[in-house]
Design a protein around this motif. Structure first.
Motif, PDB file in Angstrom:
ATOM      1  N   HIS A  37      41.997  54.217  49.942  1.00 42.64           N
ATOM      2  CA  HIS A  37      43.204  54.976  49.663  1.00 42.64           C
ATOM      3  C   HIS A  37      44.017  55.314  50.906  1.00 42.64           C
ATOM      4  CE1 HIS A  37      40.206  58.104  50.424  1.00 42.64           C
ATOM      5  NE2 HIS A  37      41.211  58.845  50.829  1.00 42.64           N
ATOM      6  N   GLU A  47      44.045  43.498  47.729  1.00 44.49           N
ATOM      7  CA  GLU A  47      43.784  44.508  46.712  1.00 44.49           C
ATOM      8  C   GLU A  47      42.859  44.041  45.589  1.00 44.49           C
ATOM      9  OE1 GLU A  47      44.503  47.750  46.819  1.00 44.49           O
ATOM     10  OE2 GLU A  47      45.248  47.346  48.825  1.00 44.49           O
ATOM     11  N   HIS A  50      39.154  44.896  45.744  1.00 42.07           N
ATOM     12  CA  HIS A  50      38.714  46.283  45.798  1.00 42.07           C
ATOM     13  C   HIS A  50      38.880  46.939  44.438  1.00 42.07           C
ATOM     14  CE1 HIS A  50      38.275  46.103  50.092  1.00 42.07           C
ATOM     15  NE2 HIS A  50      39.447  45.542  50.166  1.00 42.07           N
ATOM     16  N   PRO A  51      37.860  47.668  44.002  1.00 40.36           N
ATOM     17  CA  PRO A  51      37.979  48.344  42.708  1.00 40.36           C
ATOM     18  C   PRO A  51      38.995  49.477  42.784  1.00 40.36           C
ATOM     19  CG  PRO A  51      35.908  48.909  43.781  1.00 40.36           C
ATOM     20  CD  PRO A  51      36.572  47.856  44.625  1.00 40.36           C
ATOM     21  N   ASP A  52      39.546  49.802  41.651  1.00 41.77           N
ATOM     22  CA  ASP A  52      40.481  50.915  41.529  1.00 41.77           C
ATOM     23  C   ASP A  52      39.737  52.207  41.868  1.00 41.77           C
ATOM     24  OD1 ASP A  52      42.293  52.828  40.737  1.00 41.77           O
ATOM     25  OD2 ASP A  52      42.430  52.141  38.662  1.00 41.77           O
ATOM     26  N   ASP A  55      38.108  53.767  39.009  1.00 42.07           N
ATOM     27  CA  ASP A  55      36.863  53.124  38.587  1.00 42.07           C
ATOM     28  C   ASP A  55      35.684  53.683  39.380  1.00 42.07           C
ATOM     29  OD1 ASP A  55      38.145  51.565  36.711  1.00 42.07           O
ATOM     30  OD2 ASP A  55      38.306  49.816  38.038  1.00 42.07           O
TER      31      ASP A  55
END
Length: 94
Positions: A37, A47, A50-52, A55
């Motif tokens: 972040h 992007e 990479h997981p949200d 998530d």
């Protein structure tokens, strides 16, 4: 010491020592790589790999639920480390 020398010596370590080494390497990477972040849009990391962050939050909540034992106190740090070590042995050595 070169990478090749380190790789050769890793196989001489016990399972516990290798798991400790993995933990140390992961911590060193976490210190050098900023969290997702805070990375800028022009980051070299793409992007989709990479997981949200949401998530990740959901995953943490699920893991907390897995550790809950209504009739027992929360596991100690030592118990969690033992569970983690057992999981890594199961995952990588079986």
């Amino acid at each position: 010491m070169t990478l090749q020398e380190i790789e050769r010596q890793v196989y001489q370590l016990s399972v516990t020592e290798r798991l400790a080494l993995i933990t140390t390497i992961a911590r060193s990477l976490q210190q050098e790589i900023p969290p997702l972040h805070t990375q800028s849009q022009s980051s070299d990391l793409t992007e989709p790999n990479h997981p949200d962050p949401l998530d990740k939050i959901r995953l943490v909540e699920q893991l907390r639920g897995c550790l809950k034992r209504p009739s027992e106190p929360a596991p100690t740090d030592e118990e969690i480390e033992k569970m983690r070590e057992e999981r890594l042995v199961e995952k990588y050595l079986k």
